[in-house]
Design a protein around this motif. Structure first.
Motif, mmCIF file in Angstrom:
data_model
loop_
_atom_site.group_PDB
_atom_site.id
_atom_site.type_symbol
_atom_site.label_atom_id
_atom_site.label_comp_id
_atom_site.label_asym_id
_atom_site.label_seq_id
_atom_site.Cartn_x
_atom_site.Cartn_y
_atom_site.Cartn_z
ATOM 1 N N THR A 148 0.776 -0.974 0.143
ATOM 2 C CA THR A 148 -0.068 -0.074 0.130
ATOM 3 C C THR A 148 0.779 1.399 -0.141
ATOM 4 O O THR A 148 0.357 2.241 -0.073
ATOM 5 C CB THR A 148 -1.040 -0.147 1.369
ATOM 6 N N GLY A 149 2.207 1.061 0.301
ATOM 7 C CA GLY A 149 3.026 2.125 0.339
ATOM 8 C C GLY A 149 4.485 1.859 0.343
ATOM 9 O O GLY A 149 4.620 0.981 0.912
ATOM 10 N N THR A 150 5.218 2.770 0.166
ATOM 11 C CA THR A 150 6.790 2.708 0.244
ATOM 12 C C THR A 150 7.201 4.134 0.787
ATOM 13 O O THR A 150 6.742 5.224 0.434
ATOM 14 C CB THR A 150 7.404 2.418 -0.964
ATOM 15 N N PHE A 151 8.276 3.970 1.750
ATOM 16 C CA PHE A 151 8.840 5.270 2.160
ATOM 17 C C PHE A 151 10.187 4.983 2.800
ATOM 18 O O PHE A 151 10.567 3.830 2.968
ATOM 19 C CB PHE A 151 7.809 6.010 3.192
ATOM 20 N N GLU A 152 10.718 6.112 3.287
ATOM 21 C CA GLU A 152 12.012 6.127 3.765
ATOM 22 C C GLU A 152 11.675 5.943 5.318
ATOM 23 O O GLU A 152 10.816 6.067 6.099
ATOM 24 C CB GLU A 152 12.900 7.512 4.025
ATOM 25 N N ALA A 153 12.761 5.016 5.760
ATOM 26 C CA ALA A 153 12.731 4.374 7.108
ATOM 27 C C ALA A 153 12.838 5.562 8.206
ATOM 28 O O ALA A 153 13.495 6.409 8.044
ATOM 29 C CB ALA A 153 13.908 3.451 7.794
ATOM 30 N N GLU A 154 11.916 5.307 9.374
ATOM 31 C CA GLU A 154 12.104 6.665 10.231
ATOM 32 C C GLU A 154 13.414 6.295 11.090
ATOM 33 O O GLU A 154 13.672 5.293 11.347
ATOM 34 C CB GLU A 154 10.892 6.639 11.167
#
Length: 171
Positions: free
Chosen positions: A111-117
């Motif tokens: 459902t999504g991709t993003f940079e790791a926190e």
């Protein structure tokens, strides 16, 4: 920074069951399998992941046990494949077959991709709704407070007439 995948996992056995997971793109399928088992409080078991098309048709298989016999036809082992090698686009799908004999599975969609926190630990469960189906018996629910689907509640009102043969069917 590293890329994180967000998956939504659903079950065809319980309409209310939902899990949202976040996992690193370089996590092996075997580690993801182990995480899912731990998240659902399931015992270790043989399982397979399948890539799936937009109609949830199984495609390529990845097994928790090495099955390579040298012929080149065997499915790949989960330990040798990462999520990033099989998931490339939003809405890519995986089928997680956790009961080989009962053909029971969960359905995962990216459902999504993003940079790791910074400072966050992955993999992690970020959302959970309803109890998971029992690992061994699909007719059991694992929590007494799980009401099942809304459809089941509505249809239960009509069960008063089940088995009542005193009605004349000819009108």
């Amino acid at each position: 920074m590293s890329m994180v995948f967000r998956f939504r996992m659903l079950s065809d056995e319980n309409d209310n069951f939902v899990r949202d997971y976040e996992a690193m793109y370089d996590m092996t399928l075997l580690d993801f399998h182990d995480f899912i088992l731990q998240s659902l409080e399931y015992e270790p078991c043989m399982a397979s992941f399948f890539t799936a098309d937009d109609r949830w048709e199984k495609q390529r298989e990845f097994t928790s046990v090495e099955m390579d016999d040298g012929s080149g036809d065997a499915p790949a082992a989960m330990e040798s494949v990462t999520l990033g090698q099989v998931i490339h686009n939003r809405r890519d799908r995986l089928i997680y077959l956790f009961d080989m004999f009962g053909d029971r599975a969960y359905f995962l969609e990216l459902t999504g991709t993003f940079e790791a926190e910074k400072g966050a630990s992955y993999p992690r469960e970020i959302y959970a709704q309803a109890a998971a189906p029992d690992q061994y018996d699909p007719s059991k629910t694992r929590a007494e407070d799980d009401d099942g689907s809304i459809f089941g509640e509505v249809m239960s009102e009509f069960s008063d007439f089940e088995g009542d043969d005193n009605y004349d069917d000819e009108y």
